[in-house]
Design a protein around this motif. Structure first.
Motif, PDB file in Angstrom:
ATOM      1  N   LEU A 123       0.831  -1.204   0.000  1.00  0.00           N
ATOM      2  CA  LEU A 123       0.000   0.000   0.000  1.00  0.00           C
ATOM      3  C   LEU A 123       0.867   1.257   0.000  1.00  0.00           C
ATOM      4  O   LEU A 123       0.557   2.241  -0.694  1.00  0.00           O
ATOM      5  CB  LEU A 123      -0.922  -0.005   1.229  1.00  0.00           C
ATOM      6  N   ALA A 124       1.954   1.234   0.755  1.00  0.00           N
ATOM      7  CA  ALA A 124       2.868   2.373   0.764  1.00  0.00           C
ATOM      8  C   ALA A 124       3.458   2.606  -0.628  1.00  0.00           C
ATOM      9  O   ALA A 124       3.619   3.760  -1.071  1.00  0.00           O
ATOM     10  CB  ALA A 124       3.994   2.143   1.778  1.00  0.00           C
ATOM     11  N   VAL A 130       2.059   1.769  -3.572  1.00  0.00           N
ATOM     12  CA  VAL A 130       0.997   2.287  -4.449  1.00  0.00           C
ATOM     13  C   VAL A 130       0.756   3.773  -4.180  1.00  0.00           C
ATOM     14  O   VAL A 130       0.645   4.587  -5.110  1.00  0.00           O
ATOM     15  CB  VAL A 130      -0.300   1.486  -4.261  1.00  0.00           C
ATOM     16  N   CYS A 131       0.689   4.131  -2.900  1.00  0.00           N
ATOM     17  CA  CYS A 131       0.421   5.525  -2.537  1.00  0.00           C
ATOM     18  C   CYS A 131       1.597   6.437  -2.905  1.00  0.00           C
ATOM     19  O   CYS A 131       1.389   7.612  -3.223  1.00  0.00           O
ATOM     20  CB  CYS A 131       0.133   5.633  -1.043  1.00  0.00           C
ATOM     21  N   SER A 132       2.819   5.922  -2.862  1.00  0.00           N
ATOM     22  CA  SER A 132       3.988   6.745  -3.136  1.00  0.00           C
ATOM     23  C   SER A 132       4.268   6.882  -4.630  1.00  0.00           C
ATOM     24  O   SER A 132       4.632   7.962  -5.105  1.00  0.00           O
ATOM     25  CB  SER A 132       5.224   6.157  -2.449  1.00  0.00           C
ATOM     26  N   TYR A 133       4.111   5.778  -5.384  1.00  0.00           N
ATOM     27  CA  TYR A 133       4.549   5.762  -6.776  1.00  0.00           C
ATOM     28  C   TYR A 133       3.415   5.610  -7.787  1.00  0.00           C
ATOM     29  O   TYR A 133       3.671   5.637  -8.996  1.00  0.00           O
ATOM     30  CB  TYR A 133       5.549   4.626  -6.998  1.00  0.00           C
ATOM     31  N   GLY A 134       2.183   5.458  -7.316  1.00  0.00           N
ATOM     32  CA  GLY A 134       1.066   5.218  -8.225  1.00  0.00           C
ATOM     33  C   GLY A 134       0.906   6.301  -9.275  1.00  0.00           C
ATOM     34  O   GLY A 134       0.718   6.025 -10.466  1.00  0.00           O
ATOM     35  N   SER A 164       9.085   5.155   0.829  1.00  0.00           N
ATOM     36  CA  SER A 164       8.244   6.344   0.653  1.00  0.00           C
ATOM     37  C   SER A 164       8.973   7.651   0.950  1.00  0.00           C
ATOM     38  O   SER A 164       8.345   8.719   0.933  1.00  0.00           O
ATOM     39  CB  SER A 164       7.006   6.237   1.559  1.00  0.00           C
ATOM     40  N   TRP A 202       2.048   8.489   6.189  1.00  0.00           N
ATOM     41  CA  TRP A 202       1.049   9.243   5.403  1.00  0.00           C
ATOM     42  C   TRP A 202       1.671  10.518   4.838  1.00  0.00           C
ATOM     43  O   TRP A 202       1.509  10.829   3.646  1.00  0.00           O
ATOM     44  CB  TRP A 202      -0.167   9.581   6.266  1.00  0.00           C
ATOM     45  N   CYS A 234       4.126   9.786   1.957  1.00  0.00           N
ATOM     46  CA  CYS A 234       3.439   9.431   0.711  1.00  0.00           C
ATOM     47  C   CYS A 234       2.833  10.673   0.051  1.00  0.00           C
ATOM     48  O   CYS A 234       2.928  10.847  -1.175  1.00  0.00           O
ATOM     49  CB  CYS A 234       2.348   8.401   0.980  1.00  0.00           C
ATOM     50  N   ALA A 235       2.223  11.534   0.857  1.00  0.00           N
ATOM     51  CA  ALA A 235       1.628  12.759   0.317  1.00  0.00           C
ATOM     52  C   ALA A 235       2.699  13.668  -0.281  1.00  0.00           C
ATOM     53  O   ALA A 235       2.519  14.247  -1.366  1.00  0.00           O
ATOM     54  CB  ALA A 235       0.860  13.495   1.417  1.00  0.00           C
ATOM     55  N   ASN A 280       3.951  12.250  -3.634  1.00  0.00           N
ATOM     56  CA  ASN A 280       2.982  12.521  -4.696  1.00  0.00           C
ATOM     57  C   ASN A 280       3.038  13.972  -5.145  1.00  0.00           C
ATOM     58  O   ASN A 280       2.901  14.270  -6.333  1.00  0.00           O
ATOM     59  CB  ASN A 280       1.568  12.178  -4.224  1.00  0.00           C
TER      60      ASN A 280
END
Length: 548
Positions: free
Chosen positions: A23-24, A26-30, A120, A381, A384-385, A388
């Motif tokens: 999940l980390a 996906v949230c970081s590199y998606g 992340s 969190w 990751c933000a 992005n």
């Protein structure tokens, strides 16, 4: 190696580890994986991996891989996805490395949060926007494997022959990692310090490894020297076998060539002051540097406390190596380390939390561990933000560069002889509206704090990082680096890379390569309006000038 893959499977068959780390990722590199962007170095991939510019500057690993797996075509989704998968594997390799000291099941929450925080770290975005990411995902894993073999060499049950074999193998893996990016020597050294800290803080009862500090220092030195020698030999072979010769006109340099020997004492000290600004003072403004500074502080404090309790002076002494070792890169290169080359930063931040969590779990009540994990979730969190945000800025930079080049192409086709070669001049800046998150406004609270501390060392130090456009203090690097500005001169003083950028957009204009005409155009462009004002394009005899 069976034990190694068994450990890898152990982590990925743990549902908590697999779910959180995935999940980390996906949230970081998606966003990055799903939004392609052409940027610096994306236009010159064949130059690096077909013609041999990469090994010419000391980075041979991806060049050799390209001879097996064809990676020299621009394939953003595939290469980004592969990079993320390799990063996940690399993070797990480091968990395996730490588990050799602590055991696999001692703190699964710690391993999970280490891996998630590691991948992340927002500073990774500084390098990840370059094509193939300079191989850092691969190099992180190779460096971890190198440490695994070195741990075997340090094992109390190994005989002399096995120690030698494991040491040579560790050097070989590190050599390949250095072939991706020379900065992984610092990652290796810092990783050795972390293993030493874990052993003397929490793993002493195992008695599986040598504990004498001089043995660890000697092992680090031997592997580092062997890797440097192996790297030199491999480079000579690659350059010779593939007959790689880069024209002398190319403005490139071999990396890690002790450039400091050509510097004055004043210049040398200025580099250290700049390093202090970037990797400490910028903690007031740049989130990953904030985490780095707090992480170093946490490691030093924990090692001092444990060292006092255990009466072990080597714990705090070894911990001092965490802030000191990165200075080796500064000395060797003769310049403050670019953020894109600071691969030790994600490792330090993630390990600091891992180290803290292990201490809390073993020495404090259970609710403290719960609080620690909750704080890690908040940090994860935010990382990751932040990651992005910078990937989105890079995407906006590409869209802006694309729109500029499309507008220029339209106006050329509408009113000029496009059979003539084109000369680009000027220094295009990333619009402030796009890169504003990389700036501190003059007079802001953060800027005033940063300036007040910086002025204690040098009253003119902070202003060296003021933006060219006058919009504030710049604390990030890649977000304000313009592809169009870089492409005007790129490698050989010509705008060939902007011509390649056009080709990737479907245009095939000729670029002027005569340096005498380009120098002549430079004089003319000084009197021309800049893009997008009327007159930024001028037809001059047998070439066209575009002033960006």
């Amino acid at each position: 190696m069976k034990e190694f893959w068994k450990d890898i499977r152990f982590f990925w068959t743990n549902k908590f580890y697999a779910a959180v780390v995935s999940l980390a990722a996906v949230c970081s590199y998606g966003f990055k994986v799903s939004h392609e962007a052409i940027g610096i170095d994306d236009t010159c991939i064949p130059l690096y991996f077909e013609e041999g510019l990469a090994p010419a500057v000391g980075r041979w690993t991806l060049y050799v891989i390209n001879k097996i797996f064809h990676i020299s075509d621009f394939a953003p989704w595939v290469t980004e996805a592969a990079g993320v998968l390799l990063m996940l594997l690399a993070a797990t390799v480091w968990c395996v490395v730490f588990s050799r000291i602590l055991g696999r099941e001692r703190t699964m929450a710690g391993y999970t949060l280490f891996a998630a925080l590691f991948i992340s770290c927002p500073l990774i975005s500084e390098i990840y926007v370059y094509y193939l990411h300079n191989g850092i995902s691969l190099a992180y894993g190779l460096t971890g494997i190198s440490l695994l073999f070195l741990l075997k060499a340090l094992g109390t049950g190994a005989d002399k022959k096995r120690r030698l074999m494991h040491t040579v193998t560790a050097s070989a893996f590190l050599t390949v990692a250095l072939g991706c990016y020379e900065s992984f020597m610092i990652v290796f050294a810092v990783g050795m310090v972390f293993l030493f800290l874990l052993l003397r803080s929490f793993g002493r009862e195992a008695k599986k490894y040598a504990e004498a500090p001089w043995v660890w220092a000697a092992a680090l030195f031997i592997v580092a020297v062997c890797a440097i020698v192996f790297r030199w030999l491999v480079l000579r072979l690659v350059l010779g076998i593939f007959r790689i010769e880069i024209p002398e006109s190319f403005l490139v340099e071999y990396r890690s060539v002790f450039s400091f020997t050509e510097m004055s004492l004043a210049e040398f000290f200025m580099i250290f002051k700049r390093f202090w600004v970037k990797y400490y003072l910028n903690g007031f403004a740049y989130f990953p540097i904030t985490v780095l500074v707090l992480g170093i502080a946490a490691i030093l404090i924990i090692c001092l406390v444990i060292g006092i309790r255990k009466k072990d002076i080597f714990l705090p002494l070894a911990a001092v190596g965490v802030p000191v070792l990165p200075l080796c890169m500064v000395v060797i290169e003769g310049k403050e380390t670019y953020y894109r080359a600071a691969q030790y930063v994600p490792l330090v931040g993630a390990f600091a939390f891992f180290f803290t969590l292990v201490l809390v779990k073993e020495c404090l009540p259970r609710f403290c561990t719960t609080v620690c994990v909750a704080l890690a979730a908040v940090l994860l969190w935010n990382q990751c933000a932040e990651m992005n945000k910078w990937f989105y800025v890079d995407y906006l930079k590409y869209q802006d560069a694309r729109n500029v080049m499309l507008q220029v192409a339209y106006e050329l086709e509408k009113g000029y002889d496009t059979g003539k070669p084109i000369v680009f001049r000027g220094a295009y800046l990333v619009p402030y509206g796009i890169a504003k998150d990389a700036y501190l406004e003059y007079g802001s609270a953060e800027y005033n704090r940063l300036r007040s501390v910086g002025d204690l060392i040098d009253p003119h130090l902070i202003e060296k990082y003021n933006a060219d456009d006058g919009n504030g203090y710049v604390f990030a690097e890649t977000p304000v680096n313009s592809t169009l500005r870089w492409g005007v001169t790129a490698f050989d003083g010509t705008a060939s890379e902007l011509g390649n950028f056009w080709k990737m957009l479907g245009y095939n204009f000729r670029i002027e390569t005569d340096l005498r005409k380009i120098e002549e155009a430079e004089q003319i462009s000084e009197e021309m309006p800049e893009f997008p004002r009327t007159g930024y394009i001028k037809e001059c005899g047998d070439y066209i000038i575009i002033n960006l």
